[in-house]
Structures are given as C-alpha cells and as structure tokens.
Design a protein around this motif. Structure first.
Motif, PDB file in Angstrom:
ATOM      1  N   ARG A 222       0.822  -1.215   0.000  1.00  0.00           N
ATOM      2  CA  ARG A 222       0.000   0.000   0.000  1.00  0.00           C
ATOM      3  C   ARG A 222       0.856   1.265   0.000  1.00  0.00           C
ATOM      4  NH1 ARG A 222      -5.350  -1.387   1.435  1.00  0.00           N
ATOM      5  NH2 ARG A 222      -5.537  -3.551   2.150  1.00  0.00           N
ATOM      6  N   GLU A 223       2.167   1.098   0.082  1.00  0.00           N
ATOM      7  CA  GLU A 223       3.080   2.248   0.072  1.00  0.00           C
ATOM      8  C   GLU A 223       4.272   1.948  -0.829  1.00  0.00           C
ATOM      9  OE1 GLU A 223       4.140   2.823   4.126  1.00  0.00           O
ATOM     10  OE2 GLU A 223       2.194   3.672   4.703  1.00  0.00           O
ATOM     11  N   ASN A 225       5.488   3.605  -3.232  1.00  0.00           N
ATOM     12  CA  ASN A 225       6.362   4.757  -3.472  1.00  0.00           C
ATOM     13  C   ASN A 225       6.955   5.309  -2.170  1.00  0.00           C
ATOM     14  OD1 ASN A 225       3.951   5.727  -2.517  1.00  0.00           O
ATOM     15  ND2 ASN A 225       3.794   7.427  -3.964  1.00  0.00           N
ATOM     16  N   ALA A 386       0.000  -3.631 -12.636  1.00  0.00           N
ATOM     17  CA  ALA A 386       0.621  -2.334 -12.345  1.00  0.00           C
ATOM     18  C   ALA A 386       2.091  -2.501 -11.980  1.00  0.00           C
ATOM     19  CB  ALA A 386      -0.132  -1.643 -11.212  1.00  0.00           C
ATOM     20  N   ASN A 404       8.894   8.730 -10.713  1.00  0.00           N
ATOM     21  CA  ASN A 404       7.690   8.746 -11.552  1.00  0.00           C
ATOM     22  C   ASN A 404       7.104   7.339 -11.693  1.00  0.00           C
ATOM     23  OD1 ASN A 404       7.872  11.496 -11.904  1.00  0.00           O
ATOM     24  ND2 ASN A 404       8.791  11.379 -13.957  1.00  0.00           N
ATOM     25  N   ASP A 407       5.486   6.414  -8.319  1.00  0.00           N
ATOM     26  CA  ASP A 407       4.235   7.157  -8.095  1.00  0.00           C
ATOM     27  C   ASP A 407       3.110   6.614  -8.972  1.00  0.00           C
ATOM     28  OD1 ASP A 407       5.425   8.758  -6.202  1.00  0.00           O
ATOM     29  OD2 ASP A 407       5.792  10.439  -7.569  1.00  0.00           O
ATOM     30  N   THR A 408       3.422   6.371 -10.239  1.00  0.00           N
ATOM     31  CA  THR A 408       2.415   5.831 -11.160  1.00  0.00           C
ATOM     32  C   THR A 408       1.951   4.450 -10.711  1.00  0.00           C
ATOM     33  OG1 THR A 408       3.367   7.037 -13.033  1.00  0.00           O
ATOM     34  CG2 THR A 408       1.949   5.169 -13.554  1.00  0.00           C
ATOM     35  N   GLN A 410       2.044   3.234  -7.663  1.00  0.00           N
ATOM     36  CA  GLN A 410       1.273   3.343  -6.432  1.00  0.00           C
ATOM     37  C   GLN A 410      -0.153   3.813  -6.717  1.00  0.00           C
ATOM     38  OE1 GLN A 410       2.098   2.432  -3.199  1.00  0.00           O
ATOM     39  NE2 GLN A 410      -0.098   2.745  -3.026  1.00  0.00           N
ATOM     40  N   ASP A 411      -0.315   4.766  -7.647  1.00  0.00           N
ATOM     41  CA  ASP A 411      -1.655   5.252  -8.008  1.00  0.00           C
ATOM     42  C   ASP A 411      -2.506   4.117  -8.569  1.00  0.00           C
ATOM     43  OD1 ASP A 411      -1.144   7.812  -7.184  1.00  0.00           O
ATOM     44  OD2 ASP A 411      -0.628   8.572  -9.184  1.00  0.00           O
ATOM     45  N   ARG A 412      -1.928   3.311  -9.434  1.00  0.00           N
ATOM     46  CA  ARG A 412      -2.667   2.204 -10.040  1.00  0.00           C
ATOM     47  C   ARG A 412      -3.027   1.144  -8.995  1.00  0.00           C
ATOM     48  NH1 ARG A 412       0.272   0.006 -15.312  1.00  0.00           N
ATOM     49  NH2 ARG A 412      -1.530  -1.409 -15.179  1.00  0.00           N
ATOM     50  N   ARG A 414      -3.354   1.648  -5.744  1.00  0.00           N
ATOM     51  CA  ARG A 414      -4.353   2.230  -4.826  1.00  0.00           C
ATOM     52  C   ARG A 414      -5.744   2.175  -5.451  1.00  0.00           C
ATOM     53  NH1 ARG A 414      -6.541   7.050  -4.890  1.00  0.00           N
ATOM     54  NH2 ARG A 414      -5.014   7.799  -6.398  1.00  0.00           N
ATOM     55  N   ILE A 415      -5.858   2.530  -6.731  1.00  0.00           N
ATOM     56  CA  ILE A 415      -7.160   2.486  -7.428  1.00  0.00           C
ATOM     57  C   ILE A 415      -7.671   1.044  -7.486  1.00  0.00           C
ATOM     58  CG2 ILE A 415      -8.282   2.807  -9.658  1.00  0.00           C
ATOM     59  CD1 ILE A 415      -6.394   5.214 -10.070  1.00  0.00           C
TER      60      ILE A 415
END
Length: 420
Positions: A222-223, A225, A386, A404, A407-408, A410-412, A414-415
């Motif tokens: 969950r973390e 990044n 991801a 980058n 971050d990308t 992690q966003d994917r 998380r969603i």
C-alpha cells in the motif's frame, strides 16, 4: 450345372455373412462392457497454470493414479498459460464451462473468490480438521468473510540459487544482505555471464519477486512509493545500470530464467524453489547451491505456491473426494518430492539431501514458522499488472525516473484496491 454354381455361390455368400455377423457379435460381447465403462465414466476436470515439465508431470501422475483407482472418475487436466489465466477463467465462467477444480497461484485465489468462481468449502474444512495440518498464514489467501474457498496445495518459496563452481572460482561468498548481493553479482560475473537473473515477463511472477524484496525493507504494497518501495527500485536499477542483470530478463518467465541458469549464462538467480526440479532433469556440469533470498532490513519468508479450490459449477461430491486424495500425507510428500519443494503440510517431512540440493533445515523451519502470505487482496490481477508494467519500464528504459515509476505504480495499485 449353372444352377448348381449359382446355389453354391449363394451358399458361400450366406456363410460369409453369417461368419462376419458372428465375429462382430462375439467382438461386441468382448468390447461392449469396456466401451460402456469408458463412455459412462465420469470426468473430473482440473484447470491449472502451466509452469514447467516437472510440475506438469507431477499433476499428470497424480491424476493418473487417482483415475486408476476403482470407481473413481477419470481426471483430465487442462494446462493454460499464466498470462491467459484470468481470461480463460472469465470466459469459462460466462459460458458456464468452468472446470471442477481450479489450481492457481495462492495470491490469485482472493480475486477468483471475488469473481464468484469458487465454492464455499468451509463445512468440509471443519469436518476434516484440515486447518490444523497447515500453518495459519497458509490459509490467508483461501478465506473471505470467514469462509474457506480453497486448500494450500504447494509451498514453493522464492530462494537464491547459485552456481557453486563459479562462486568458488571467483571466491564469492553466498550473499545474505542486499549489499552482499551486489558484491556477489559483481565478483561472479564474467564475459558472457551475468551476475544475477530474475524473471520479469509474467505479471504474477515479477510481482511475487517485487513483494518478496519489498517486505524485506519493511515496506508495504500500500506504500510502494514509500522508502521500502524506492529501495527495491533502486536495487533493480543498480543491477541494470551495472549490467549485472541481463536486460532481456524482461522477456523471461521463471522457466526461461532457469534454462539460462542451466546454460551457464547467469551466476545466480532469485527464483521459485521448484526451479530445482528443472535443474535436476538437465545435464548441468556444475554444482548448485540454495539459500534464502538476501534481505535489506529483515529476513522475509513468504508462502509462495499454489492453492486448489472447487468451482461453483463443479460436481461437488466428486471434487471433495479428489481433495481427500491430494491432502493425504503420502500424496503431499509425493508432490514435494517430484517438484523439489517444501511439503505444504506441517507434519510431512521431505529430505532434500538425497537429491544433492542442501536446503537447510533452518531455512525450512523459518519458512514454516515465519512465513507470511503474499496478499489477500481480491484485486491481485490489477495489482500485478501495475507492478509488472513499472518493473518493465524500469529495466527497459535507458534513463527511467524511479520516482515517476513508483508514483504511477502506487496510483494504479491504490485504485485497484479501492475499486475492489
């Protein structure tokens, strides 16, 4: 005279017809019971991911053994690529053509439960007291809302496998930490031989590797990044920039990785323990060593392996009978012996030394006592996609931005977790 010849010919024809009829009649007496038995015999279908020859042979052996027991159904196994696993499952679900039993990576099972593919077998687990034969963490990926949907089938942890001859030649110590790993990779490499290899093509495989390394940093999925995830990215980037890891590993699955190790093109690899079964069948001319995967902050033992569950459209009674068979101690031991892995049940032992691969008792004990589940998230397909895309980008690009990518990714992730 002419009439006599006609009569004789007719008589001969009748006799031939009678002989043919009699032959077919007696043949039918001999064959009909067998034909009817084959035709009327139930078929139990199992869907399984294809990995390597040894794993496939093990499943076929068990299927044949079970099929040859009197009054048992014939077991048929359908092997499919890991890359096509989700697509095949969803297609079969839509067409109401699911196999009776589904064998899958343990991290995938929560996703299959979420897709309503697997049947609740909690009553069976309670009645057989199977839970006590496995460590508690092994059950994490089989449960949802307190209900059981599967059983641990294999325990196939990630390990470090190395070329002992090459290590001795270059005076390389077996790495314990990540710093040791970097040093060993540098010292072991030679012209035409990379220091280390991983399998980065298949999403579930590279994700399992990434999480194996992530958890040694104290990081979390969950973390990604965060500090832990960044350390994993930095390690992979270091190995790539220093050409210690072959760039073509982005096109390797675990079997490809193993074959490159066998061919002497990499000095060591981080791979599933079952890779030893492929090595065992090869004609290698060097000794092989096995140890725990090097760690960054703390040792990490994870329950990689397979689970088996019953589909919602299965012949439940026949499927339960098969589960009874494969959870017998003798069969659990057979699975471990044929695939060079740790027995899934805590009270079944297997001696690796007879195969020449000294997997220490300390490692096995730590694996069983301190092992943790990879994930119990039902969005594993999206999460692995991801992570796989991020690692591919990191290895394939000349000057990637680690931040980058992290971050990308992690966003994917998380969603994916929120949406499911």
């Amino acid at each position: 005279m002419k009439m006599f010849r006609i009569t004789a010919i007719l008589s001969l024809g009748v006799m031939l017809i009678l002989l043919i009829y009699a032959g077919n009649y007696y043949k039918s007496l001999r064959e009909t019971p067998v034909d009817n038995q084959i035709k009327d015999r139930k078929v139990l279908r199992i869907l399984a991911p294809y990995e390597n020859t040894a794993n496939s042979k093990m499943l076929k052996d068990i299927a044949n053994q079970y099929s040859n027991i009197k009054n048992n159904p014939r077991v048929e196994i359908e092997f499919i690529s890991k890359n096509d696993f989700k697509k095949e499952i969803c297609m079969n679900l839509d067409q109401d053509q699911l196999a009776d039993l589904i064998l899958c990576d343990n991290s995938i099972m929560p996703a299959l439960i979420n897709l309503n593919v697997l049947r609740d077998i909690s009553t069976y687990i309670d009645e057989t007291s199977l839970e006590s034969h496995y460590y508690l963490e092994q059950w994490n990926n089989t449960r949802s809302d307190g209900k059981y949907y599967g059983i641990p089938f294999t325990c196939d942890p990630y390990v470090l496998i190395w070329n002992k001859n090459l290590f001795r030649k270059n005076n390389v110590a077996v790495p314990i930490t990540w710093d040791d790993l970097k040093t060993a990779a540098r010292k072991a490499e030679e012209v035409g031989i990379n220091g280390i290899g991983i399998a980065a093509r298949q999403p579930e495989e590279i994700t399992a590797f990434f999480i194996q390394m992530l958890y040694t940093t104290g990081g979390s999925i969950r973390e990604i990044n965060g500090d832990g995830g960044m350390k994993v990215f930095e390690l992979i980037d270091y190995l790539k920039r220093n050409k210690l890891i072959p760039e073509e590993c982005i096109n390797w699955n675990q079997l490809d990785l193993t074959n490159n190790f066998i061919d002497g093109e990499i000095a060591m690899m981080i791979n599933s323990l079952s890779a030893l079964s492929v090595i065992k069948e090869s004609d290698i001319d060097f000794e092989v060593g096995v140890a725990a995967v090097p760690y960054e902050k703390k040792e990490n033992y994870m329950f990689h392996g397979k689970n088996i569950g019953i589909s919602i459209t299965a012949d439940y009674e026949a499927s339960i009978k098969f589960l009874n068979y494969v959870t017998q101690k003798s069969i659990v031991k057979q699975i471990a012996e044929e695939t060079e892995i740790i027995p899934a049940q805590v009270d079944v032992d297997y001696n690796f030394e007879k195969d020449g691969y000294v997997v220490s008792k300390e490692f096995i004990q730590k694996q069983k006592e301190h092992g943790i589940a990879k994930s119990s998230l039902n969005s594993w397909f999206d999460i692995s996609a991801a992570i796989s895309d991020g690692v591919y980008q990191l290895i394939s690009e000349t000057n990637p931005s680690i931040k980058n990518i992290a971050d990308t990714m992690q966003d994917r992730v998380r969603i994916a977790i929120i949406d499911n």
